[in-house]
Design an enzyme around this catalytic site. Structure first.
Site, PDB file in Angstrom:
ATOM      1  N   GLU A  17       0.830  -1.214   0.000  1.00 57.14           N
ATOM      2  CA  GLU A  17       0.000   0.000   0.000  1.00 57.14           C
ATOM      3  C   GLU A  17       0.862   1.260   0.000  1.00 57.14           C
ATOM      4  O   GLU A  17       1.828   1.368   0.754  1.00 57.14           O
ATOM      5  CB  GLU A  17      -0.890  -0.005   1.243  1.00 57.14           C
ATOM      6  CG  GLU A  17      -1.776   1.232   1.342  1.00 57.14           C
ATOM      7  CD  GLU A  17      -2.902   1.047   2.324  1.00 57.14           C
ATOM      8  OE1 GLU A  17      -3.641   0.043   2.201  1.00 57.14           O
ATOM      9  OE2 GLU A  17      -3.039   1.875   3.226  1.00 57.14           O
ATOM     10  N   THR A  48      -3.907   4.842  -1.501  1.00 54.12           N
ATOM     11  CA  THR A  48      -4.937   5.411  -0.624  1.00 54.12           C
ATOM     12  C   THR A  48      -5.502   6.708  -1.219  1.00 54.12           C
ATOM     13  O   THR A  48      -4.995   7.247  -2.203  1.00 54.12           O
ATOM     14  CB  THR A  48      -4.400   5.683   0.796  1.00 54.12           C
ATOM     15  OG1 THR A  48      -3.432   6.728   0.709  1.00 54.12           O
ATOM     16  CG2 THR A  48      -3.776   4.450   1.408  1.00 54.12           C
ATOM     17  N   HIS A  77      -8.139   3.292  -3.806  1.00 51.37           N
ATOM     18  CA  HIS A  77      -9.062   3.545  -2.703  1.00 51.37           C
ATOM     19  C   HIS A  77      -9.957   4.716  -3.099  1.00 51.37           C
ATOM     20  O   HIS A  77      -9.546   5.609  -3.851  1.00 51.37           O
ATOM     21  CB  HIS A  77      -8.312   3.926  -1.425  1.00 51.37           C
ATOM     22  CG  HIS A  77      -7.477   2.814  -0.847  1.00 51.37           C
ATOM     23  ND1 HIS A  77      -7.152   2.749   0.492  1.00 51.37           N
ATOM     24  CD2 HIS A  77      -6.908   1.724  -1.421  1.00 51.37           C
ATOM     25  CE1 HIS A  77      -6.415   1.671   0.710  1.00 51.37           C
ATOM     26  NE2 HIS A  77      -6.237   1.041  -0.436  1.00 51.37           N
ATOM     27  N   LYS A 271       7.481   2.976   1.837  1.00 52.04           N
ATOM     28  CA  LYS A 271       8.868   2.571   2.100  1.00 52.04           C
ATOM     29  C   LYS A 271       9.153   1.264   1.366  1.00 52.04           C
ATOM     30  O   LYS A 271       9.085   0.168   1.956  1.00 52.04           O
ATOM     31  CB  LYS A 271       9.090   2.387   3.602  1.00 52.04           C
ATOM     32  CG  LYS A 271       9.038   3.710   4.360  1.00 52.04           C
ATOM     33  CD  LYS A 271       9.289   3.475   5.824  1.00 52.04           C
ATOM     34  CE  LYS A 271       9.176   4.768   6.595  1.00 52.04           C
ATOM     35  NZ  LYS A 271       8.560   4.578   7.909  1.00 52.04           N
TER      36      LYS A 271
HETATM   37  P1  FAD Z   1     -18.277   2.155   7.107  1.00 54.80           P
HETATM   38  O1  FAD Z   1     -18.336   0.795   6.507  1.00 54.80           O
HETATM   39  O2  FAD Z   1     -19.303   3.137   6.686  1.00 54.80           O
HETATM   40  O3  FAD Z   1     -18.292   1.956   8.692  1.00 54.80           O
HETATM   41  C1  FAD Z   1     -18.142   3.062   9.580  1.00 54.80           C
HETATM   42  C2  FAD Z   1     -18.908   2.799  10.857  1.00 54.80           C
HETATM   43  O4  FAD Z   1     -20.306   2.750  10.544  1.00 54.80           O
HETATM   44  C3  FAD Z   1     -18.585   1.462  11.533  1.00 54.80           C
HETATM   45  O5  FAD Z   1     -18.652   1.648  12.916  1.00 54.80           O
HETATM   46  C4  FAD Z   1     -19.687   0.518  11.056  1.00 54.80           C
HETATM   47  O6  FAD Z   1     -19.958  -0.507  11.987  1.00 54.80           O
HETATM   48  C5  FAD Z   1     -20.849   1.480  10.898  1.00 54.80           C
HETATM   49  N1  FAD Z   1     -21.749   1.055   9.821  1.00 54.80           N
HETATM   50  C6  FAD Z   1     -21.391   0.667   8.568  1.00 54.80           C
HETATM   51  N2  FAD Z   1     -22.487   0.359   7.850  1.00 54.80           N
HETATM   52  C7  FAD Z   1     -23.541   0.556   8.653  1.00 54.80           C
HETATM   53  C8  FAD Z   1     -24.945   0.416   8.472  1.00 54.80           C
HETATM   54  N3  FAD Z   1     -25.441  -0.028   7.324  1.00 54.80           N
HETATM   55  N4  FAD Z   1     -25.752   0.742   9.509  1.00 54.80           N
HETATM   56  C9  FAD Z   1     -25.241   1.174  10.684  1.00 54.80           C
HETATM   57  N5  FAD Z   1     -23.916   1.316  10.913  1.00 54.80           N
HETATM   58  C10 FAD Z   1     -23.092   1.014   9.910  1.00 54.80           C
HETATM   59  N6  FAD Z   1      -9.412   6.274   4.988  1.00 54.80           N
HETATM   60  C11 FAD Z   1      -9.144   7.218   4.036  1.00 54.80           C
HETATM   61  O7  FAD Z   1      -9.494   8.390   4.218  1.00 54.80           O
HETATM   62  N7  FAD Z   1      -8.510   6.903   2.860  1.00 54.80           N
HETATM   63  C12 FAD Z   1      -8.123   5.619   2.595  1.00 54.80           C
HETATM   64  O8  FAD Z   1      -7.558   5.368   1.525  1.00 54.80           O
HETATM   65  C13 FAD Z   1      -8.364   4.616   3.574  1.00 54.80           C
HETATM   66  N8  FAD Z   1      -8.013   3.326   3.358  1.00 54.80           N
HETATM   67  C14 FAD Z   1      -8.321   2.360   4.291  1.00 54.80           C
HETATM   68  C15 FAD Z   1      -7.989   1.018   4.030  1.00 54.80           C
HETATM   69  C16 FAD Z   1      -8.274   0.031   4.965  1.00 54.80           C
HETATM   70  C17 FAD Z   1      -7.922  -1.405   4.659  1.00 54.80           C
HETATM   71  C18 FAD Z   1      -8.891   0.385   6.194  1.00 54.80           C
HETATM   72  C19 FAD Z   1      -9.185  -0.677   7.216  1.00 54.80           C
HETATM   73  C20 FAD Z   1      -9.226   1.695   6.466  1.00 54.80           C
HETATM   74  C21 FAD Z   1      -8.961   2.702   5.517  1.00 54.80           C
HETATM   75  N9  FAD Z   1      -9.310   4.034   5.738  1.00 54.80           N
HETATM   76  C22 FAD Z   1      -9.041   4.991   4.780  1.00 54.80           C
HETATM   77  C23 FAD Z   1      -9.929   4.443   7.010  1.00 54.80           C
HETATM   78  C24 FAD Z   1     -11.481   4.394   6.923  1.00 54.80           C
HETATM   79  O9  FAD Z   1     -11.921   5.382   6.010  1.00 54.80           O
HETATM   80  C25 FAD Z   1     -12.023   4.681   8.329  1.00 54.80           C
HETATM   81  O10 FAD Z   1     -11.728   3.600   9.160  1.00 54.80           O
HETATM   82  C26 FAD Z   1     -13.504   5.051   8.423  1.00 54.80           C
HETATM   83  O11 FAD Z   1     -13.753   5.478   9.777  1.00 54.80           O
HETATM   84  C27 FAD Z   1     -14.480   3.947   8.172  1.00 54.80           C
HETATM   85  O12 FAD Z   1     -14.522   3.588   6.860  1.00 54.80           O
HETATM   86  P2  FAD Z   1     -15.438   2.309   6.416  1.00 54.80           P
HETATM   87  O13 FAD Z   1     -15.347   2.246   4.945  1.00 54.80           O
HETATM   88  O14 FAD Z   1     -15.090   1.112   7.195  1.00 54.80           O
HETATM   89  O15 FAD Z   1     -16.883   2.850   6.856  1.00 54.80           O
END
Ligand code: FAD
Length: 287
Positions: A17, A48, A77, A271
């Site tokens: 990544e 990202t 992403h 890195k």
């Molecule tokens: P969601 O799936 O929307 O979840 C967020 C919260 O809402 C969770 O608590 C979940 O339980 C809840 N939720 C989800 N769906 C529902 C529903 N239908 N009803 C009720 N509650 C619900 N951030 C960046 O800005 N850029 C990136 O490139 C980036 N890459 C990432 C890559 C990985 C592998 C990971 C693990 C994280 C990354 N993040 C990135 C961080 C991510 O954007 C944050 O963790 C963010 O807070 C949650 O994103 P999500 O897509 O999991 O959100």
């Protein structure tokens, strides 16, 4: 190639990544990092996306560079927390025009102190539906072995993963974790809850002990005593910490593969030398 196809081949996949430079910074340095990372021949490279949207063009350009200049499948992403539908559709059209087939669809987090803008999306699953309706993409999503920091319980978080899968999510990449038992427990819970898409295990080699507290706070990841002892002992000796961080990540990956986890994502944090050391350590194991 689509990541679902790469995974379905059945062997071990290893991905790296990278993150784009901040808005206003040139792309030359980042392109060099893409080139060096691509030379390691990972299964794919993910790029990202800044949730604030400012670096969106950079994500597309670097994904293009990885795939169309260096021949390594790209995973772009995309976050939706601060974007309207038109912006999202514009980015999807750009990705499609460069034949980039893989998107990690995320909600994102608003940067601290940023005023929320009107977004038509509340959660990642809504973005996934949009992408699936738009065109022929392979869509992945994020998952959290220790639970997303906003989730009331791990089980509720897993229920929301089920909605992601019903919305077209074909694979999940985990948040970083330092204790493999947490992942094994999570995988068991996923299966029991009927979430049966492939899970890619996200491993972060921590090579700068000063960052560990911030990493754990932001990601909601816990630090097992064994790793805490390493950080306590070596964080003020950068070269020793780097060696220990690479060794810890290497051991984590060996244990994962020995226990049947086939898809590994290395949070390489721009890195390539660190990614290269881990790949070297595991060259026979990754075969
Ligand atoms: P969601 O799936 O929307 O979840 C967020 C919260 O809402 C969770 O608590 C979940 O339980 C809840 N939720 C989800 N769906 C529902 C529903 N239908 N009803 C009720 N509650 C619900 N951030 C960046 O800005 N850029 C990136 O490139 C980036 N890459 C990432 C890559 C990985 C592998 C990971 C693990 C994280 C990354 N993040 C990135 C961080 C991510 O954007 C944050 O963790 C963010 O807070 C949650 O994103 P999500 O897509 O999991 O959100």
């Amino acid at each position: 190639m689509k990541i679902s196809e790469l995974i379905n081949r059945g062997g071990v996949t290893v991905s790296c990544e990278l993150f784009p430079p901040k808005y206003g910074k040139g792309l030359a340095g980042a392109k060099e990092i893409v080139k060096e990372t691509a030379a390691l021949r990972p299964s794919f490279i993910s790029i990202t996306y800044g949730a604030g949207g400012g670096t969106s063009k950079h994500t597309v350009s670097l994904a293009d560079e990885a795939q169309n200049v260096h021949g390594v499948t790209a995973l772009a992403h995309l976050t939706c927390v601060s974007s309207g539908r038109e912006t999202i559709r514009g980015i999807l059209a750009e990705l499609a025009s460069r034949n980039i087939k893989n998107i990690l669809a995320l909600r994102g987090d608003l940067p601290e102190n940023e005023t929320p803008v009107a977004s038509q999306y509340r959660h990642a699953f809504e973005l996934m539906e949009e992408i699936r309706g738009f065109g022929d993409f392979c869509v992945g999503g994020a998952c959290y072995p220790e639970g997303h920091p906003e989730a009331e319980t791990l089980q509720k978080d897993i229920e929301s993963l089920k909605i992601k899968v019903e919305s077209g999510c074909e694979f999940l990449t985990t948040q970083l974790f330092f204790d493999n038992n947490i992942l094994y427990n999570f995988l068991f819970r996923l299966l029991r809850s009927g979430v049966d898409v492939p899970v890619i295990a996200g491993i972060m080699p921590v090579t700068d002990g000063r960052l560990i507290a911030r990493i754990c706070k932001l990601s909601g990841t816990s630090l097992p005593p064994r790793f805490k002892a390493i950080v306590d002992k070596f964080s003020d000796r950068p070269a020793a910490m780097k060696q220990a961080g690479v060794a810890y990540a290497t051991e984590q990956i060996i244990d994962l593969i020995a226990n049947g986890v086939k898809n590994i994502h290395i949070y390489t944090m721009n890195k390539p030398d660190i990614a290269g050391k881990i790949m070297d350590n595991l060259s026979e194991i990754f075969k």
